[in-house]
Scaffold this motif. Structure first.
Motif, PDB file in Angstrom:
ATOM      1  N   LEU A 176       5.775   4.591  -3.577  1.00 18.26           N
ATOM      2  CA  LEU A 176       5.084   5.522  -2.690  1.00 18.26           C
ATOM      3  C   LEU A 176       3.691   4.996  -2.361  1.00 18.26           C
ATOM      4  CD1 LEU A 176       5.017   9.364  -2.934  1.00 18.26           C
ATOM      5  CD2 LEU A 176       2.905   8.101  -2.570  1.00 18.26           C
ATOM      6  N   ASP A 177       2.961   4.556  -3.377  1.00 13.60           N
ATOM      7  CA  ASP A 177       1.614   4.032  -3.152  1.00 13.60           C
ATOM      8  C   ASP A 177       1.645   2.788  -2.265  1.00 13.60           C
ATOM      9  OD1 ASP A 177      -1.345   3.917  -3.970  1.00 13.60           O
ATOM     10  OD2 ASP A 177      -0.626   1.942  -4.580  1.00 13.60           O
ATOM     11  N   ALA A 180       2.611   4.155   1.356  1.00 10.16           N
ATOM     12  CA  ALA A 180       1.684   5.144   1.902  1.00 10.16           C
ATOM     13  C   ALA A 180       0.349   4.507   2.265  1.00 10.16           C
ATOM     14  CB  ALA A 180       1.471   6.273   0.902  1.00 10.16           C
ATOM     15  N   ARG A 181      -0.040   3.472   1.546  1.00  6.90           N
ATOM     16  CA  ARG A 181      -1.282   2.758   1.862  1.00  6.90           C
ATOM     17  C   ARG A 181      -1.231   2.095   3.234  1.00  6.90           C
ATOM     18  NH1 ARG A 181      -4.968   1.412  -2.208  1.00  6.90           N
ATOM     19  NH2 ARG A 181      -4.434   2.277  -4.263  1.00  6.90           N
ATOM     20  N   TYR A 184       2.615   5.055   6.034  1.00 11.18           N
ATOM     21  CA  TYR A 184       3.948   5.625   6.181  1.00 11.18           C
ATOM     22  C   TYR A 184       4.083   6.903   5.362  1.00 11.18           C
ATOM     23  CZ  TYR A 184       4.813   1.156   8.292  1.00 11.18           C
ATOM     24  OH  TYR A 184       4.719   0.070   9.107  1.00 11.18           O
ATOM     25  N   ALA A 185       4.853   7.853   5.879  1.00 14.58           N
ATOM     26  CA  ALA A 185       5.185   9.061   5.127  1.00 14.58           C
ATOM     27  C   ALA A 185       6.331   8.722   4.181  1.00 14.58           C
ATOM     28  CB  ALA A 185       5.588  10.184   6.085  1.00 14.58           C
ATOM     29  N   VAL A 186       6.125   8.941   2.895  1.00 15.08           N
ATOM     30  CA  VAL A 186       7.059   8.419   1.893  1.00 15.08           C
ATOM     31  C   VAL A 186       7.639   9.545   1.049  1.00 15.08           C
ATOM     32  CG1 VAL A 186       7.363   6.813  -0.025  1.00 15.08           C
ATOM     33  CG2 VAL A 186       5.715   6.286   1.792  1.00 15.08           C
ATOM     34  N   ASP A 187       8.952   9.512   0.875  1.00 16.49           N
ATOM     35  CA  ASP A 187       9.683  10.373  -0.043  1.00 16.49           C
ATOM     36  C   ASP A 187      10.262   9.452  -1.113  1.00 16.49           C
ATOM     37  OD1 ASP A 187      11.153  12.347  -1.292  1.00 16.49           O
ATOM     38  OD2 ASP A 187      12.717  12.428   0.253  1.00 16.49           O
ATOM     39  N   ALA A 257      10.875   5.833   3.649  1.00 13.61           N
ATOM     40  CA  ALA A 257       9.575   5.773   4.313  1.00 13.61           C
ATOM     41  C   ALA A 257       9.789   5.961   5.817  1.00 13.61           C
ATOM     42  CB  ALA A 257       8.880   4.439   4.040  1.00 13.61           C
ATOM     43  N   ASN A 260       5.500   7.100  11.544  1.00 15.90           N
ATOM     44  CA  ASN A 260       5.122   8.192  12.433  1.00 15.90           C
ATOM     45  C   ASN A 260       5.083   7.742  13.876  1.00 15.90           C
ATOM     46  OD1 ASN A 260       4.735  10.058  10.304  1.00 15.90           O
ATOM     47  ND2 ASN A 260       2.737   9.175   9.897  1.00 15.90           N
TER      48      ASN A 260
END
Length: 262
Positions: A176-177, A180-181, A184-187, A257, A260
């Protein structure tokens, strides 16, 4: 699949139902996605890739795998103009056009550079596209710690002591890190399947289809028999059989990920 091992589609598929569960869980998390272009990196023998063609009949889907034997088996699932397979190193893959869905199932732990590749792959997504992957997370379980210790034992360290490095994957929070850095929107999540395996030496037969493949390619026939016998004894002690089968807990790490829209 690994770029260095020879892969046996029949052995890998011996526990096909169990191996397909994480793929189904991963795809089930792709809510609201109607992709037109899909790439499956490390597609193996193609059965699971073919289910994507059923799920998204309007999509054009490409499968890539480094194993010629796996791709030869996957060719049976091709659909002209919709579903195709080709031999290719997943680490060398680059898109010709933006991709709506880039999926990779139980492959990236074989690719040491995948931490650098993932942001590049996410960057290949079309606006609103998804990068979805899952990797095994059981590298600290007896199936792997026993194998690692055996490889590094006095008898085998000169032959395969360089094999079986520490965990080659991150935690869900680590992935995720990482993504997301990059915006990206991460699940990200994990699941441990308490699998019940049947038959003689079922855990050994499981790892023969995956983790053991690169190691066995380093050994001759006599060495292979000796190595497997030693590993079998250790596994049977760590995973005792019950009347209903052998319980084999298997942890998996999942990531989706989303890029957007601009």
């Amino acid at each position: 699949m690994s770029r260095d091992a020879e892969w046996d589609p029949a052995q890998y598929g011996r526990y096909g139902d169990e191996r397909s569960r994480p793929f189904a869980e991963l795809v089930g998390r792709l809510h609201g996605l109607e992709p037109r272009s899909v790439v499956d990196l490390g597609c193996g023998s193609g059965e699971l890739t073919a289910t994507l063609a059923e799920r998204w009949p309007e999509a054009v889907i490409e499968g890539r795998d480094s194993s010629p034997d796996m791709i030869a088996a996957a060719k049976a699932h091709e659909i002209p103009g919709r579903l195709s397979f080709a031999v290719g190193d997943v680490a060398a893959w680059r898109p010709h056009d933006p991709v709506d869905l880039l999926i990779s199932n139980a492959v990236l732990h074989w690719v040491p550079e995948h931490f650098e590749l993932l942001p590049q792959w996410a960057g290949a997504l079309a606006p609103g596209g998804r990068l979805a992957f899952q990797v095994p997370g059981n590298f600290d379980e007896p199936s792997h710690t026993l194998l690692r210790a055996l490889c590094r034992s006095p008898r085998w360290k000169g032959r395969v002591g360089h094999m079986m490095p520490p965990s080659p994957v991150l935690t869900p929070a680590g992935y995720l890190d990482l993504l997301a850095r990059h915006g990206y929107a991460v699940d990200a999540w994990e699941t441990t399947y308490a699998q019940i395996l049947h038959g003689d030496d079922p855990v050994l037969e499981w790892v023969k289809g995956s983790t053991l493949r690169p190691i066995l390619t380093e050994l001759d026939a006599a060495e292979t028999e000796e190595f497997l016998d030693a590993y079998r004894r250790r596994l049977n002690e760590a995973y005792p059989a019950a009347t209903y089968g052998t319980v084999f807990p298997f942890r998996r790490v999942f990531v989706v990920a989303r890029r957007n829209a601009p």
